[in-house]
Motif scaffolding. Structure first.
Motif, PDB file in Angstrom:
ATOM      1  N   ASP A  51     -48.333 -28.868 -43.088  1.00 57.45           N
ATOM      2  CA  ASP A  51     -47.248 -29.705 -42.589  1.00 57.45           C
ATOM      3  C   ASP A  51     -47.783 -30.814 -41.682  1.00 57.45           C
ATOM      4  O   ASP A  51     -47.428 -30.916 -40.514  1.00 57.45           O
ATOM      5  CB  ASP A  51     -46.229 -28.841 -41.842  1.00 57.45           C
ATOM      6  CG  ASP A  51     -44.974 -29.611 -41.448  1.00 57.45           C
ATOM      7  OD1 ASP A  51     -44.677 -30.641 -42.097  1.00 57.45           O
ATOM      8  OD2 ASP A  51     -44.296 -29.191 -40.493  1.00 57.45           O
ATOM      9  N   GLY A  52     -48.672 -31.635 -42.227  1.00 56.71           N
ATOM     10  CA  GLY A  52     -49.203 -32.757 -41.461  1.00 56.71           C
ATOM     11  C   GLY A  52     -50.024 -32.345 -40.261  1.00 56.71           C
ATOM     12  O   GLY A  52     -49.948 -32.981 -39.196  1.00 56.71           O
ATOM     13  N   SER A  53     -50.835 -31.298 -40.404  1.00 58.34           N
ATOM     14  CA  SER A  53     -51.647 -30.802 -39.288  1.00 58.34           C
ATOM     15  C   SER A  53     -52.655 -31.848 -38.831  1.00 58.34           C
ATOM     16  O   SER A  53     -53.172 -32.638 -39.631  1.00 58.34           O
ATOM     17  CB  SER A  53     -52.370 -29.518 -39.697  1.00 58.34           C
ATOM     18  OG  SER A  53     -51.467 -28.500 -40.062  1.00 58.34           O
ATOM     19  N   ARG A  54     -52.958 -31.807 -37.528  1.00 61.80           N
ATOM     20  CA  ARG A  54     -53.919 -32.743 -36.963  1.00 61.80           C
ATOM     21  C   ARG A  54     -55.293 -32.095 -36.753  1.00 61.80           C
ATOM     22  O   ARG A  54     -56.217 -32.768 -36.284  1.00 61.80           O
ATOM     23  CB  ARG A  54     -53.400 -33.300 -35.638  1.00 61.80           C
ATOM     24  CG  ARG A  54     -52.132 -34.128 -35.772  1.00 61.80           C
ATOM     25  CD  ARG A  54     -51.794 -34.821 -34.462  1.00 61.80           C
ATOM     26  NE  ARG A  54     -51.520 -33.864 -33.402  1.00 61.80           N
ATOM     27  CZ  ARG A  54     -50.315 -33.370 -33.135  1.00 61.80           C
ATOM     28  NH1 ARG A  54     -49.280 -33.739 -33.872  1.00 61.80           N
ATOM     29  NH2 ARG A  54     -50.148 -32.506 -32.152  1.00 61.80           N
ATOM     30  N   ASP A  55     -55.409 -30.803 -37.050  1.00 63.61           N
ATOM     31  CA  ASP A  55     -56.689 -30.130 -36.879  1.00 63.61           C
ATOM     32  C   ASP A  55     -57.319 -29.873 -38.258  1.00 63.61           C
ATOM     33  O   ASP A  55     -57.064 -30.615 -39.199  1.00 63.61           O
ATOM     34  CB  ASP A  55     -56.509 -28.825 -36.088  1.00 63.61           C
ATOM     35  CG  ASP A  55     -55.558 -27.860 -36.799  1.00 63.61           C
ATOM     36  OD1 ASP A  55     -55.121 -28.166 -37.926  1.00 63.61           O
ATOM     37  OD2 ASP A  55     -55.262 -26.793 -36.231  1.00 63.61           O
ATOM     38  N   ASN A  79     -46.137 -34.737 -40.703  1.00 62.68           N
ATOM     39  CA  ASN A  79     -45.394 -33.589 -40.193  1.00 62.68           C
ATOM     40  C   ASN A  79     -43.892 -33.812 -40.336  1.00 62.68           C
ATOM     41  O   ASN A  79     -43.362 -34.818 -39.873  1.00 62.68           O
ATOM     42  CB  ASN A  79     -45.746 -33.351 -38.715  1.00 62.68           C
ATOM     43  CG  ASN A  79     -44.935 -32.225 -38.101  1.00 62.68           C
ATOM     44  OD1 ASN A  79     -44.029 -32.468 -37.322  1.00 62.68           O
ATOM     45  ND2 ASN A  79     -45.250 -31.008 -38.478  1.00 62.68           N
ATOM     46  N   ARG A  80     -43.224 -32.885 -41.001  1.00 63.27           N
ATOM     47  CA  ARG A  80     -41.781 -32.985 -41.224  1.00 63.27           C
ATOM     48  C   ARG A  80     -41.023 -31.760 -40.759  1.00 63.27           C
ATOM     49  O   ARG A  80     -39.837 -31.615 -41.040  1.00 63.27           O
ATOM     50  CB  ARG A  80     -41.494 -33.260 -42.705  1.00 63.27           C
ATOM     51  CG  ARG A  80     -42.023 -34.604 -43.173  1.00 63.27           C
ATOM     52  CD  ARG A  80     -41.769 -34.854 -44.644  1.00 63.27           C
ATOM     53  NE  ARG A  80     -42.318 -36.149 -45.047  1.00 63.27           N
ATOM     54  CZ  ARG A  80     -41.654 -37.296 -44.975  1.00 63.27           C
ATOM     55  NH1 ARG A  80     -40.420 -37.314 -44.523  1.00 63.27           N
ATOM     56  NH2 ARG A  80     -42.215 -38.425 -45.355  1.00 63.27           N
ATOM     57  N   GLY A  81     -41.690 -30.852 -40.078  1.00 61.30           N
ATOM     58  CA  GLY A  81     -41.012 -29.698 -39.521  1.00 61.30           C
ATOM     59  C   GLY A  81     -41.103 -28.466 -40.411  1.00 61.30           C
ATOM     60  O   GLY A  81     -41.303 -28.546 -41.620  1.00 61.30           O
ATOM     61  N   PRO A 307     -36.121 -38.753 -48.495  1.00 62.08           N
ATOM     62  CA  PRO A 307     -36.753 -37.518 -48.992  1.00 62.08           C
ATOM     63  C   PRO A 307     -37.017 -36.542 -47.854  1.00 62.08           C
ATOM     64  O   PRO A 307     -37.393 -36.949 -46.748  1.00 62.08           O
ATOM     65  CB  PRO A 307     -38.055 -38.012 -49.629  1.00 62.08           C
ATOM     66  CG  PRO A 307     -38.322 -39.326 -48.980  1.00 62.08           C
ATOM     67  CD  PRO A 307     -36.978 -39.931 -48.707  1.00 62.08           C
ATOM     68  N   ARG A 308     -36.821 -35.286 -48.132  1.00 62.15           N
ATOM     69  CA  ARG A 308     -37.033 -34.261 -47.109  1.00 62.15           C
ATOM     70  C   ARG A 308     -38.507 -33.936 -46.924  1.00 62.15           C
ATOM     71  O   ARG A 308     -38.909 -33.394 -45.900  1.00 62.15           O
ATOM     72  CB  ARG A 308     -36.237 -33.012 -47.474  1.00 62.15           C
ATOM     73  CG  ARG A 308     -34.736 -33.247 -47.447  1.00 62.15           C
ATOM     74  CD  ARG A 308     -33.969 -32.124 -48.086  1.00 62.15           C
ATOM     75  NE  ARG A 308     -34.215 -32.054 -49.525  1.00 62.15           N
ATOM     76  CZ  ARG A 308     -33.593 -31.207 -50.339  1.00 62.15           C
ATOM     77  NH1 ARG A 308     -32.702 -30.368 -49.830  1.00 62.15           N
ATOM     78  NH2 ARG A 308     -33.849 -31.198 -51.630  1.00 62.15           N
ATOM     79  N   TYR A 309     -39.299 -34.234 -47.927  1.00 65.54           N
ATOM     80  CA  TYR A 309     -40.742 -34.038 -47.836  1.00 65.54           C
ATOM     81  C   TYR A 309     -41.422 -34.921 -48.872  1.00 65.54           C
ATOM     82  O   TYR A 309     -40.817 -35.323 -49.873  1.00 65.54           O
ATOM     83  CB  TYR A 309     -41.131 -32.575 -48.068  1.00 65.54           C
ATOM     84  CG  TYR A 309     -40.690 -32.036 -49.407  1.00 65.54           C
ATOM     85  CD1 TYR A 309     -41.488 -32.165 -50.542  1.00 65.54           C
ATOM     86  CD2 TYR A 309     -39.474 -31.382 -49.545  1.00 65.54           C
ATOM     87  CE1 TYR A 309     -41.091 -31.689 -51.768  1.00 65.54           C
ATOM     88  CE2 TYR A 309     -39.057 -30.893 -50.768  1.00 65.54           C
ATOM     89  CZ  TYR A 309     -39.870 -31.039 -51.873  1.00 65.54           C
ATOM     90  OH  TYR A 309     -39.458 -30.559 -53.089  1.00 65.54           O
TER      91      TYR A 309
END
Length: 325
Positions: A51-55, A79-81, A307-309
């Motif tokens: 989900d769009g992780s930064r690590d 990241n979209r939750g 779009p939701r994702y």
């Protein structure tokens, strides 16, 4: 059902590089054990949703996919939750498997409950909800607020399963129907029961997080709860109408009372009572406007139909891009 069902375990991940090396082998072992027991097909998969992780979460997912074919992963463009990440995984899986189980990657949900979930599916249940048997590991505040939330949701008319979060089994048949739900503001634990189909529950104990830090502080929990209430029920609007009518009636009685006292010549200036009434009514008006504004904001987002994702990468097709949801 012809043959053994293909199971996809859907696991949303956001900055989980600390816990993935611990839990990924556990998910793989569960897939292999269920397959060896003859409950699921050997073509079953563990699907991580980044989900769009930064690590290094996505890097780890790609490494797992190279090491074992049972591991696969998809990555969102940003990241979209949590709810949208789970939805992305479910919609990706619905045409590729017979049944899905969504679970968090932190190891708190008892992975062994999957055995009973699959058995209940084989017995005819299309949806199986993982329900916490107790909340001994929670603080008093968290237990009180969480259980209060479930009671409040049911009171407001939302059909949600008590003490159930997002640990659940859903068949592809249910997912096909669920795909027709196009709202942008999603609250899965309240939306899935709306689809219907035979369902069952499996009780399990929730454990402490195995590693890393929780990504759901109190502020996010409150936001999710409010999203759930406003997405599934319009009773708060009706409650506001009732409060408005009640205070209108009280105000009318007060006007009549003031007029009667004026004609009797017994009026007395009351600064304190006036201030109290003004503050009370003003506060109620602001709260009501806030609730109405929240609904209007939801309508605004729904009319945009964004779009939701957006899935940007897949481990099995690294150069494929898909705009979806």
């Amino acid at each position: 059902m012809n043959g053994k069902p293909i199971l996809w375990i859907i696991i949303p991940c956001y900055n989980e590089e600390a816990v993935l090396p611990i839990t990924a082998p556990q998910f793989l072992k569960k897939i292999l054990d269920l397959s060896a027991a003859g409950l699921i097909s050997s073509r079953s998969r563990v699907c991580f949703v980044n989900d769009g992780s930064r690590d290094r979460t996505w890097e780890l997912i790609c490494q797992f996919a190279k090491q074992d074919e049972h591991f696969i992963g998809i990555s969102q463009s940003r990241n979209r939750g949590h709810q949208n990440a789970v939805l992305a995984g479910l919609m990706e899986a619905k045409d590729k498997c017979d049944v899905t189980i969504s679970i968090d990657c932190d190891g708190q949900d008892d992975i062994n409950a999957m055995d009973e979930m699959v058995r209940k599916y084989l017995d005819g249940a299309e949806v199986v909800y993982g329900v916490r048997s107790r909340r001994d590991t929670d603080t008093f505040f968290k237990r009180f607020t969480a259980e209060g939330f479930y009671h409040l949701m049911n009171l407001l008319g939302a059909d949600i399963v008590f003490n159930h979060a997002d640990y659940r089994l859903i068949s592809s048949r249910v997912l096909e129907s669920f795909a027709d739900y196009h709202e942008v503001n999603i609250f899965l634990r309240g939306m899935v029961p709306l689809v219907g189909f035979p369902s069952a529950t499996v009780a399990y104990e929730r454990h402490e997080r195995l590693a890393g830090e929780s990504h759901y502080p109190l502020s996010k929990m409150l936001s999710l709860a409010f999203d759930g209430i406003t997405s599934l029920s319009n009773k708060p609007i009706r409650l506001i109408t009732g409060i408005g009518m009640l205070f209108s009636l009280v105000s009318f009685i007060g006007v009549v009372w003031a007029v009667v006292l004026a004609f009797m010549g017994s009026t007395v200036a009351g600064w304190a009572s006036t201030i109290c009434i003004v503050c009370l009514v003003g506060g109620i008006q602001l709260v009501c406007l806030g609730v109405i504004g929240e609904y209007i904001g939801k309508i605004y987002m729904e009319t945009k139909a964004r779009p939701r994702y957006i899935i940007s990468e897949r481990t099995w097709a690294p150069y494929e891009r898909k705009y979806h949801g």
